[in-house]
Design a protein around this motif. Structure first.
Motif, PDB file in Angstrom:
ATOM      1  N   GLY A  76    -146.137  16.081 -55.849  1.00 37.37           N
ATOM      2  CA  GLY A  76    -146.953  15.890 -57.039  1.00 37.37           C
ATOM      3  C   GLY A  76    -147.574  14.512 -57.091  1.00 37.37           C
ATOM      4  N   LEU A  77    -148.679  14.393 -57.840  1.00 38.15           N
ATOM      5  CA  LEU A  77    -149.410  13.149 -58.026  1.00 38.15           C
ATOM      6  C   LEU A  77    -149.599  12.861 -59.511  1.00 38.15           C
ATOM      7  N   SER A  78    -149.602  11.581 -59.853  1.00 42.14           N
ATOM      8  CA  SER A  78    -149.862  11.170 -61.230  1.00 42.14           C
ATOM      9  C   SER A  78    -150.723   9.908 -61.209  1.00 42.14           C
ATOM     10  N   TRP A  79    -151.816   9.925 -62.005  1.00 43.19           N
ATOM     11  CA  TRP A  79    -152.757   8.788 -62.064  1.00 43.19           C
ATOM     12  C   TRP A  79    -153.210   8.607 -63.496  1.00 43.19           C
ATOM     13  N   ALA A  80    -153.404   7.333 -63.897  1.00 41.58           N
ATOM     14  CA  ALA A  80    -153.877   7.019 -65.245  1.00 41.58           C
ATOM     15  C   ALA A  80    -155.041   6.040 -65.156  1.00 41.58           C
ATOM     16  N   GLN A  81    -156.131   6.317 -65.859  1.00 41.55           N
ATOM     17  CA  GLN A  81    -157.333   5.490 -65.798  1.00 41.55           C
ATOM     18  C   GLN A  81    -157.087   4.080 -66.310  1.00 41.55           C
TER      19      GLN A  81
END
Length: 370
Positions: free
Chosen positions: A269-274
């Motif tokens: 899984g991947l998680s990214w926040a602007q």
């Protein structure tokens, strides 16, 4: 590389996004802003043009399209940064005149109108581009490549959210940015879903490499008297079997610009926040969480291609916007770029998303096909 000449419609005094487009356009030295119709109010348009030192200022976008198309050394493309209801008429005028269009999202205010326009554009030589800028962030490009090369395995869950709080209360009467965004005549009745929901949906589908096939949406208007949605909770189904969701709100108290993406597959899984765009979390199934950084160890070619500075130096919103402008310029000059920039098909997909959300919500969150 030849510097291309740019015009702008909208984006005058008091506008937010016009200044962003101007910074982005000049960031890599690909564009020179020469002409504009920066406001529908002639005096304001003239003041705005003078403040920017524009070579040519027009009282109407119709005059601008007609005159720039025959002017020796006229503009190569126009940037449209008006309220939503003006996107299509302005784009049509310039495309008919043979001038390329770079347009802010969403494409327009009505799906049928958008589909008719797409058919019409097939007959034009000039090209249309849409500025979904977040898709040009380096780690978003890396996330897309990781999905495409199977690092995450078969996708199961695709979740994006975009949370703000700036419309949590009725705005002051002189707040121009809030006024048109909450006016159904200028937005087609799409509030949060049009303004930020389309960004979240495009980001999710861009990285996933597939559009949703069906959705169920619950749209709300929490502020008294508001005639457009200010909150949206949306479930997504993909033809591949993946499931997803979009949470878009402009009344999420305490949130400034909380765009986040989470994607989970059978292998990881991947998680990214602007708001922290220079890092992304990757967790392989059964493995240790890994912190990936922009231009750092483990960065892919697709991320490094759009990174300007070494790892550890922050790079974000404006640079991603600038990358789109650079890639559009390269595309127009016939230079191959690694990723397709957002075009008319992305604009129509965004309008299908808005239309399906509105239909579903009217029918008590019934599932609707996109």
């Amino acid at each position: 590389m030849r510097i291309l000449k740019l015009g702008m419609v909208g984006g005058g005094e008091g506008a937010f996004i016009g200044a962003v487009h101007r910074i982005a356009a000049r960031l890599d030295g690909c564009w020179q802003l020469d002409a504009g119709c920066l406001s529908s109010t002639p005096d304001k348009a003239k003041r705005s043009a003078d403040a920017l030192g524009l070579a040519r200022s027009y009282k109407s976008y119709e005059d601008m399209a007609a005159q720039e198309s025959v002017l020796e050394g006229g503009i190569d493309a126009v940037s449209i940064v008006t309220p939503n209801h003006m996107h299509l008429p302005v784009a049509r005028a310039f495309l008919k005149a043979g001038i390329h269009v770079i347009c802010d999202k969403p494409l327009t205010t009505d799906l049928a109108q958008a589909e008719d326009f797409a058919n019409e554009c097939a007959g034009y030589d000039a090209q249309f581009f849409l500025t979904h800028n977040y898709s040009a962030s380096p780690l978003i490009r890396q996330a897309k490549s990781m999905v495409a090369d199977g690092t995450l395995g078969d996708l199961r869950l695709v979740h994006a959210e975009y949370l703000q709080d700036w419309l949590s209360r009725a705005p002051d009467a002189d707040n121009v940015q809030a006024a048109w965004r909450t006016d159904p005549a200028r937005t087609g009745g799409a509030g949060a879903i049009g303004d930020i929901g389309t960004h979240a949906y495009h980001l999710a589908t861009f990285v996933a490499g597939q559009n949703a096939s069906h959705l169920a949406a619950d749209l709300s208007s929490f502020v008294d008297g508001r005639q457009v949605d200010d909150n949206a909770n949306i479930l997504l189904r993909f033809a591949s079997g993946a499931r997803g969701s979009i949470f878009a709100s402009q009344v999420a108290t305490g949130c400034e610009n909380g765009l986040k993406l989470r994607i989970h597959g059978t292998k990881g899984g991947l998680s990214w926040a602007q708001e922290r765009p220079n890092e992304m979390i990757f967790t392989p199934i059964g493995g240790v969480e890994q912190r990936l950084t922009r231009a750092g160890a483990g960065a892919t070619d697709s991320a490094n291609d759009v990174s300007r500075i070494p790892a550890g130096h922050p790079e974000g919103y404006l640079e991603a916007f600038g990358t789109l402008y650079r890639e559009i310029a390269l595309h127009l000059l016939g230079v191959e770029v690694a990723h397709d920039v957002p075009t008319l098909k992305d604009g129509v997909a965004g309008m299908r998303f808005i239309d399906a959300c509105q239909r579903s919500s009217r029918d008590n969150a019934e599932w609707c096909a996109l």
